[in-house]
Design a protein around this motif. Structure first.
Motif, short mmCIF file in Angstrom:
data_model
loop_
_atom_site.label_atom_id
_atom_site.label_comp_id
_atom_site.label_asym_id
_atom_site.label_seq_id
_atom_site.Cartn_x
_atom_site.Cartn_y
_atom_site.Cartn_z
N ALA A 87 1.59 7.02 -0.58
CA ALA A 87 2.50 8.11 -0.89
C ALA A 87 1.86 9.13 -1.82
O ALA A 87 2.19 10.32 -1.79
N GLU A 88 0.93 8.67 -2.64
CA GLU A 88 0.22 9.58 -3.54
C GLU A 88 -0.96 10.26 -2.86
O GLU A 88 -1.25 11.43 -3.10
N GLU A 89 -1.64 9.50 -1.98
CA GLU A 89 -2.88 10.01 -1.39
C GLU A 89 -2.65 10.91 -0.18
O GLU A 89 -3.41 11.86 0.03
N LEU A 90 -1.63 10.62 0.64
CA LEU A 90 -1.43 11.40 1.86
C LEU A 90 -1.15 12.88 1.58
O LEU A 90 -1.72 13.76 2.25
N PRO A 91 -0.28 13.24 0.60
CA PRO A 91 -0.11 14.67 0.29
C PRO A 91 -1.40 15.31 -0.21
O PRO A 91 -1.69 16.47 0.13
N GLN A 92 -2.21 14.58 -0.99
CA GLN A 92 -3.49 15.11 -1.44
C GLN A 92 -4.41 15.36 -0.26
O GLN A 92 -5.13 16.37 -0.21
N LEU A 93 -4.39 14.43 0.69
CA LEU A 93 -5.23 14.60 1.88
C LEU A 93 -4.83 15.84 2.66
O LEU A 93 -5.68 16.61 3.12
N ALA A 94 -3.53 16.06 2.83
CA ALA A 94 -3.04 17.23 3.56
C ALA A 94 -3.43 18.52 2.86
O ALA A 94 -3.69 19.55 3.51
N GLN A 95 -3.51 18.50 1.53
CA GLN A 95 -3.87 19.70 0.79
C GLN A 95 -5.37 19.96 0.81
O GLN A 95 -5.81 21.12 0.86
N GLN A 96 -6.18 18.91 0.76
CA GLN A 96 -7.61 19.08 0.61
C GLN A 96 -8.36 19.28 1.93
O GLN A 96 -9.47 19.79 1.93
N LEU A 97 -7.76 18.85 3.05
CA LEU A 97 -8.45 19.01 4.33
C LEU A 97 -8.77 20.47 4.66
O LEU A 97 -9.90 20.78 5.07
N PRO A 98 -7.82 21.40 4.52
CA PRO A 98 -8.17 22.81 4.81
C PRO A 98 -9.30 23.33 3.92
O PRO A 98 -10.19 24.05 4.38
N GLU A 99 -9.27 22.97 2.63
CA GLU A 99 -10.32 23.42 1.72
C GLU A 99 -11.67 22.80 2.08
O GLU A 99 -12.71 23.45 2.00
N VAL A 140 0.81 -1.23 0.00
CA VAL A 140 0.00 0.00 0.00
C VAL A 140 0.84 1.27 0.00
O VAL A 140 0.28 2.37 -0.07
N GLY A 141 2.17 1.13 0.10
CA GLY A 141 3.03 2.30 0.19
C GLY A 141 2.89 3.26 -0.97
O GLY A 141 2.70 4.47 -0.77
N PRO A 142 2.99 2.79 -2.24
CA PRO A 142 2.89 3.72 -3.37
C PRO A 142 1.56 4.48 -3.41
O PRO A 142 1.54 5.68 -3.69
N ARG A 143 0.49 3.77 -3.11
CA ARG A 143 -0.83 4.44 -3.12
C ARG A 143 -0.92 5.48 -2.03
O ARG A 143 -1.42 6.60 -2.24
N LEU A 165 -12.01 0.01 2.81
CA LEU A 165 -12.85 -0.72 1.85
C LEU A 165 -14.21 -0.05 1.69
O LEU A 165 -14.73 0.08 0.56
N GLY A 166 -14.80 0.37 2.80
CA GLY A 166 -16.11 1.02 2.72
C GLY A 166 -16.06 2.31 1.92
O GLY A 166 -16.95 2.58 1.10
N LEU A 167 -15.04 3.12 2.15
CA LEU A 167 -14.92 4.39 1.42
C LEU A 167 -14.65 4.15 -0.06
O LEU A 167 -15.11 4.91 -0.92
N MET A 168 -13.87 3.10 -0.37
CA MET A 168 -13.64 2.77 -1.78
C MET A 168 -14.95 2.43 -2.48
O MET A 168 -15.22 2.87 -3.60
N LEU A 169 -15.79 1.61 -1.83
CA LEU A 169 -17.07 1.22 -2.42
C LEU A 169 -17.99 2.43 -2.56
O LEU A 169 -18.80 2.48 -3.50
N MET A 170 -17.87 3.40 -1.66
CA MET A 170 -18.71 4.60 -1.71
C MET A 170 -18.17 5.64 -2.70
O MET A 170 -18.86 6.61 -3.00
N GLY A 171 -16.95 5.44 -3.17
CA GLY A 171 -16.37 6.38 -4.12
C GLY A 171 -15.77 7.61 -3.49
O GLY A 171 -15.59 8.64 -4.16
N VAL A 172 -15.41 7.53 -2.20
CA VAL A 172 -14.78 8.66 -1.53
C VAL A 172 -13.30 8.73 -1.93
O VAL A 172 -12.60 7.72 -1.91
N PRO A 173 -12.80 9.89 -2.33
CA PRO A 173 -11.39 10.01 -2.72
C PRO A 173 -10.45 9.71 -1.56
O PRO A 173 -10.80 9.90 -0.39
N MET A 174 -9.26 9.24 -1.90
CA MET A 174 -8.19 8.99 -0.92
C MET A 174 -8.64 8.03 0.17
O MET A 174 -8.36 8.22 1.36
N ALA A 175 -9.38 6.99 -0.22
CA ALA A 175 -9.92 6.04 0.76
C ALA A 175 -8.81 5.34 1.53
O ALA A 175 -8.94 5.10 2.73
N GLY A 176 -7.70 5.00 0.85
CA GLY A 176 -6.60 4.32 1.54
C GLY A 176 -5.97 5.17 2.62
O GLY A 176 -5.72 4.70 3.73
#
Length: 354
Positions: free
Chosen positions: A97-109, A92-95, A224-235
């Protein structure tokens, strides 16, 4: 003359006792002062003890099922731990590594958008005016606090490596360190102190097992639940939820907030579904998974646990919250054995004894 000498002697004994009491009080005050100044170091040391207890649990598990000595069991345990971390990182590392920076950017917005939506609610607008920039609550300052949880002059990664290093050295020869601790106690009480230390270690192992079960179930279930719901950055959101489940009661609430914010950023309906997902996962985890998989594990009363966590937050911030419950486990075992049983003479079910 004899009465006079006896009176002088009794006064001398009384003065000596008063001086001893004053000296002990001064010693306790000095120790508390240095403890307050070294709180970060003490918490880091306790985190190292937790790491040692966790590794020792794997060692004991290997010795239970394999006819080998402790040294070979330690080698196998460390290999298994390294393989587990390495395999998880490769999986799960590569995924992440891509999602965590996105999460840090989108949380304030996401927080800013939520603030805009609820400004019309009575009382909310006045509360938001207390902050010049509401989004900053989840911006870089909070991220800095999380990454410097154990940090004074070292970074979070350095402290993590120090924790592992302390744990590794402790687990190499735990009997040696226990022996030196026991030597500080009067000879007549050393056997009892060994019993206390043994039960404290057992209680911590059982508590860590219960937390590991909770973290795995919550992390995987949320992802898994967030992936099925289509929520971004589920991992990444599942990872955050799983890690925060290490903190009983307060952790799941903190872990749900980023998911709800990101889901709300997509749509309010998705946020409601995310809340429902968390309620289902936490209900199943607390009422079915943990009682079945962690039968006989160590747990503390909810109200007591939350109060301890709040006290830990007041003393040491995020690190205090994270380590407050295992510290409370150690303290409860000591109080039950050394005070309730030895001083009061009452029988009590010591935490982790059965």
């Amino acid at each position: 003359m004899a009465d006079k000498d006896s009176g002088v002697e009794s006064i001398s004994r009384y003065t000596r006792r008063v001086m001893i009491a004053i000296g002990l009080a001064a010693l306790v005050a000095v120790l508390l002062y240095f403890a307050s100044q070294l709180i970060d170091v003490l918490l880091l040391a306790f985190a190292g003890i937790l790491a040692a207890v966790a590794i020792d649990g794997v060692v004991r598990l290997c010795q239970r099922y394999l006819p080998i000595g402790r040294r070979w069991a330690l080698v196998i345990a460390l290999t298994l731990v390294c393989l587990a971390f390495g395999g998880l990182g490769a999986l799960v590392g590569p995924r992440l590594a891509e999602e965590l920076p996105q999460l840090a950017q989108q949380l304030p917005e996401a927080f800013r958008r939520l603030a805009e939506q609820v400004q019309g609610v009575p009382g909310v607008e006045a509360a938001l005016k207390e902050f010049d920039n509401p989004a900053s609550l989840l911006g870089q300052p909070m991220l800095d606090r999380f990454t410097s949880a154990f940090s004074t002059t070292f970074g979070a990664l350095t402290n993590f490596l120090l924790i592992l290093l302390v744990g590794f050295y402790l687990v190499l020869s735990p009997s040696e360190y226990i022996h030196h601790v026991v030597l500080l106690c009067p000879p007549a009480r050393r056997k009892r102190l060994r019993q206390v230390l043994f039960l404290q270690g057992r209680s911590l192992r059982l508590w860590l097992v219960s937390r590991l079960i909770s973290m795995l179930f919550v992390g995987i279930g949320v992802a898994l639940g967030l992936m099925l719901m289509g929520v971004p950055m589920a991992g990444a959101l599942g990872l955050v939820a799983g890690l925060l489940s290490f903190i009983p009661y307060l952790g799941p609430i903190l872990g749900a907030l980023p998911t709800i914010l990101i889901a709300f950023f997509e749509s309010p309906e998705l946020a409601l579904y995310a809340i429902g997902l968390y309620l289902v996962i936490e209900t199943v985890e607390s009422n079915i998974i943990t009682p079945l998989a962690a039968k006989g594990m160590v747990s503390l009363p909810p109200a007591f646990t939350v109060m301890v966590q709040l006290a830990g937050a007041a003393v040491a911030g995020v690190a205090g919250v994270m380590l407050a419950t295992p510290i409370a486990v150690v303290a409860v075992v000591a109080v039950q054995m050394l005070y309730v049983e030895d001083v009061l003479g009452d029988d009590v079910d010591v935490l982790g004894e059965h």
